[in-house]
Design a protein around this motif. Structure first.
Motif, PDB file in Angstrom:
ATOM      1  N   ARG A 254       0.837  -1.203   0.000  1.00 24.33           N
ATOM      2  CA  ARG A 254       0.000   0.000   0.000  1.00 24.33           C
ATOM      3  C   ARG A 254       0.869   1.249   0.000  1.00 24.33           C
ATOM      4  N   LEU A 255       1.926   1.245   0.780  1.00 22.17           N
ATOM      5  CA  LEU A 255       2.844   2.379   0.786  1.00 22.17           C
ATOM      6  C   LEU A 255       3.484   2.568  -0.591  1.00 22.17           C
ATOM      7  N   ALA A 256       3.790   1.452  -1.256  1.00 24.31           N
ATOM      8  CA  ALA A 256       4.440   1.529  -2.564  1.00 24.31           C
ATOM      9  C   ALA A 256       3.512   2.118  -3.627  1.00 24.31           C
ATOM     10  N   ARG A 257       2.200   1.973  -3.437  1.00 25.67           N
ATOM     11  CA  ARG A 257       1.260   2.504  -4.424  1.00 25.67           C
ATOM     12  C   ARG A 257       1.078   4.016  -4.297  1.00 25.67           C
TER      13      ARG A 257
ATOM     14  N   GLU B  36      21.177   2.016   4.225  1.00 25.94           N
ATOM     15  CA  GLU B  36      19.854   2.563   4.502  1.00 25.94           C
ATOM     16  C   GLU B  36      18.848   1.414   4.424  1.00 25.94           C
ATOM     17  N   TRP B  37      18.227   1.087   5.546  1.00 23.34           N
ATOM     18  CA  TRP B  37      17.337  -0.063   5.593  1.00 23.34           C
ATOM     19  C   TRP B  37      15.898   0.386   5.375  1.00 23.34           C
ATOM     20  N   TRP B  38      15.294  -0.088   4.300  1.00 25.14           N
ATOM     21  CA  TRP B  38      13.907   0.222   3.943  1.00 25.14           C
ATOM     22  C   TRP B  38      13.688   1.731   3.841  1.00 25.14           C
ATOM     23  N   ALA B  39      14.656   2.463   3.320  1.00 26.23           N
ATOM     24  CA  ALA B  39      14.492   3.913   3.236  1.00 26.23           C
ATOM     25  C   ALA B  39      13.436   4.314   2.216  1.00 26.23           C
ATOM     26  N   GLY B  40      13.105   3.435   1.277  1.00 31.96           N
ATOM     27  CA  GLY B  40      12.035   3.754   0.342  1.00 31.96           C
ATOM     28  C   GLY B  40      10.716   3.919   1.059  1.00 31.96           C
ATOM     29  N   ALA B  41      10.362   2.941   1.888  1.00 27.28           N
ATOM     30  CA  ALA B  41       9.108   3.003   2.635  1.00 27.28           C
ATOM     31  C   ALA B  41       9.230   3.883   3.871  1.00 27.28           C
ATOM     32  N   GLY B  42      10.359   3.774   4.562  1.00 25.38           N
ATOM     33  CA  GLY B  42      10.505   4.485   5.827  1.00 25.38           C
ATOM     34  C   GLY B  42      10.938   5.926   5.684  1.00 25.38           C
ATOM     35  N   GLY B  43      11.605   6.236   4.585  1.00 26.81           N
ATOM     36  CA  GLY B  43      12.027   7.611   4.367  1.00 26.81           C
ATOM     37  C   GLY B  43      13.391   7.912   4.944  1.00 26.81           C
ATOM     38  N   GLY B  44      13.907   9.085   4.565  1.00 31.67           N
ATOM     39  CA  GLY B  44      15.158   9.556   5.130  1.00 31.67           C
ATOM     40  C   GLY B  44      16.331   9.549   4.193  1.00 31.67           C
ATOM     41  N   ASP B  45      16.176   8.971   2.990  1.00 33.42           N
ATOM     42  CA  ASP B  45      17.317   8.924   2.074  1.00 33.42           C
ATOM     43  C   ASP B  45      17.808  10.316   1.716  1.00 33.42           C
TER      44      ASP B  45
ATOM     45  N   ASP C 203      11.491  -5.303  -0.587  1.00 39.16           N
ATOM     46  CA  ASP C 203      11.224  -6.366  -1.556  1.00 39.16           C
ATOM     47  C   ASP C 203      11.659  -5.890  -2.944  1.00 39.16           C
ATOM     48  N   ALA C 204      11.450  -6.745  -3.936  1.00 34.65           N
ATOM     49  CA  ALA C 204      11.901  -6.418  -5.296  1.00 34.65           C
ATOM     50  C   ALA C 204      11.165  -5.203  -5.858  1.00 34.65           C
ATOM     51  N   ALA C 205       9.865  -5.056  -5.524  1.00 33.27           N
ATOM     52  CA  ALA C 205       9.104  -3.915  -6.033  1.00 33.27           C
ATOM     53  C   ALA C 205       9.634  -2.603  -5.465  1.00 33.27           C
ATOM     54  N   TRP C 206       9.928  -2.603  -4.173  1.00 36.56           N
ATOM     55  CA  TRP C 206      10.478  -1.391  -3.563  1.00 36.56           C
ATOM     56  C   TRP C 206      11.878  -1.102  -4.106  1.00 36.56           C
ATOM     57  N   ALA C 207      12.652  -2.164  -4.356  1.00 39.53           N
ATOM     58  CA  ALA C 207      13.996  -1.954  -4.902  1.00 39.53           C
ATOM     59  C   ALA C 207      13.920  -1.337  -6.303  1.00 39.53           C
ATOM     60  N   ALA C 208      12.969  -1.804  -7.132  1.00 39.64           N
ATOM     61  CA  ALA C 208      12.813  -1.238  -8.469  1.00 39.64           C
ATOM     62  C   ALA C 208      12.411   0.230  -8.392  1.00 39.64           C
ATOM     63  N   ARG C 209      11.526   0.544  -7.462  1.00 37.08           N
ATOM     64  CA  ARG C 209      11.112   1.944  -7.293  1.00 37.08           C
ATOM     65  C   ARG C 209      12.293   2.803  -6.860  1.00 37.08           C
ATOM     66  N   ARG C 210      13.117   2.268  -5.969  1.00 37.21           N
ATOM     67  CA  ARG C 210      14.266   3.040  -5.490  1.00 37.21           C
ATOM     68  C   ARG C 210      15.300   3.229  -6.599  1.00 37.21           C
ATOM     69  N   ARG C 211      15.525   2.210  -7.419  1.00 36.10           N
ATOM     70  CA  ARG C 211      16.478   2.358  -8.525  1.00 36.10           C
ATOM     71  C   ARG C 211      16.028   3.466  -9.472  1.00 36.10           C
ATOM     72  N   ALA C 212      14.722   3.537  -9.718  1.00 38.32           N
ATOM     73  CA  ALA C 212      14.215   4.597 -10.593  1.00 38.32           C
ATOM     74  C   ALA C 212      14.442   5.963  -9.962  1.00 38.32           C
ATOM     75  N   ALA C 213      14.277   6.054  -8.645  1.00 38.13           N
ATOM     76  CA  ALA C 213      14.479   7.326  -7.954  1.00 38.13           C
ATOM     77  C   ALA C 213      15.947   7.733  -7.948  1.00 38.13           C
ATOM     78  N   GLU C 214      16.853   6.743  -7.906  1.00 39.84           N
ATOM     79  CA  GLU C 214      18.289   7.023  -7.853  1.00 39.84           C
ATOM     80  C   GLU C 214      18.868   7.340  -9.228  1.00 39.84           C
ATOM     81  N   ARG C 215      18.142   7.009 -10.292  1.00 40.99           N
ATOM     82  CA  ARG C 215      18.664   7.197 -11.634  1.00 40.99           C
ATOM     83  C   ARG C 215      18.745   8.686 -11.955  1.00 40.99           C
TER      84      ARG C 215
END
Length: 303
Positions: free
Chosen positions: A23-26, A57-66, A84-96
């Protein structure tokens, strides 16, 4: 008077936790509360004068703080370990970054938590903002943070505490409904987990923030944005429109004179240091080269 103690079911339901993360990822953005707590957490690091070369950074996508970590330590290498893999894909897009971008430094190495410790690598700082209360096995995760740190490294985290949503628990108890929250971990128990994992000098404190909404509907929408109920003994199945109307009416009855409805959010903050291993004369001990260097650098006690 009804007790405001949290649910006795201390654990987090794994299925509900995965649903909360999904839900957070959506959401297009993180809950604003996560970013505010991240800002307060990084302020607690300032007196330590930490200068990590590498940060996990542990779960910084969902937890914040990056973003606050990057601003506080712009020269540090960052490893983002996502849920998870979905959050990792979202984070890679944000880091690009676009090829023509000149600012901001290098992006983080992004992995999901199924990666092995060797792949993640050692760090001087583990950062985990607003994530631990969604973890199924907190002691095991804290022990993993210890393993990922170099000697004298720091793990720092924030999470929700047992005073969170106590008013909502009282309301549910009065209506005879199952609990609306899991049994959030007390900060003293968090301290014990740090010590059991091998951390030295754990420091924990907490604060209670009162949030106010002008309507019951806005309150419920924001609580859902924060992830939802992960208690093992929560309501089973979907609720009916009639049940929701009853909940909204009960919340309105608790409104203050100005019409606003307040709920308490308890936030626990903690950190601990990884000490050099103690050498025993009567048993063989395996010590890494980095740990040996740290022990050599450590000043000898005065006689």
């Amino acid at each position: 008077m009804a007790s405001s103690e949290p649910s006795k079911a201390r654990g987090v339901d794994p299925v509900a936790a995965r649903a909360a993360l999904a839900r957070l990822a959506r959401n297009d953005t993180r809950p604003w509360l996560h970013d505010e707590i991240a800002r307060r957490l990084v302020e607690r690091l300032a007196p330590m004068r930490a200068e990590p070369r590498r940060i996990v950074e542990w779960w910084a996508g969902a937890g914040g703080g990056d973003d606050v970590v990057r601003a506080a330590y712009p020269r540090a290498e960052r490893v983002a370990v996502e849920a998870d893999a979905a959050w990792a894909a979202r984070r890679r897009a944000a880091e690009r970054r676009p090829w023509w971008s000149l600012g901001g430094g290098a992006g983080a190495l992004v992995l999901d938590e199924s990666a092995g410790d060797a792949e993640i690598g050692r760090a001087q700082l583990v950062w985990a903002n607003m994530a631990l209360h969604l973890v199924v096995d907190p002691p095991a995760l804290i022990a993993r943070w210890h393993a990922l740190l170099e000697v004298e490294g720091i793990a720092v985290f924030s999470c929700l505490g047992p005073g969170t949503l106590r008013e909502l628990r009282d309301l549910y108890r009065g209506e005879g409904w199952p609990t609306p929250t899991p049994g959030y971990i007390d900060m003293h128990d968090l301290g014990d987990m740090l010590v059991d994992a091998g951390f030295a000098d754990p420091v924990l404190d907490q604060e209670t923030i009162t949030l106010r909404w002008q309507s019951a509907e806005a309150l419920l929408a924001e609580l859902r944005q924060l992830g939802g109920n992960t208690a093992p003994d929560r309501h089973r199945g979907l609720r009916t429109p009639a049940w929701r109307r009853r909940l909204v009416a009960a919340l309105r009855e608790r409104a203050d004179a100005d019409g606003s409805i307040g709920l308490s959010i308890e936030v626990a903050y903690g950190h601990g240091f990884k000490p050099a291993p103690r050498l025993r004369a009567d048993a063989p001990v395996a010590v890494s080269l980095d740990e040996m260097r740290a022990m050599v650098r450590r000043p000898r006690p005065s006689s």
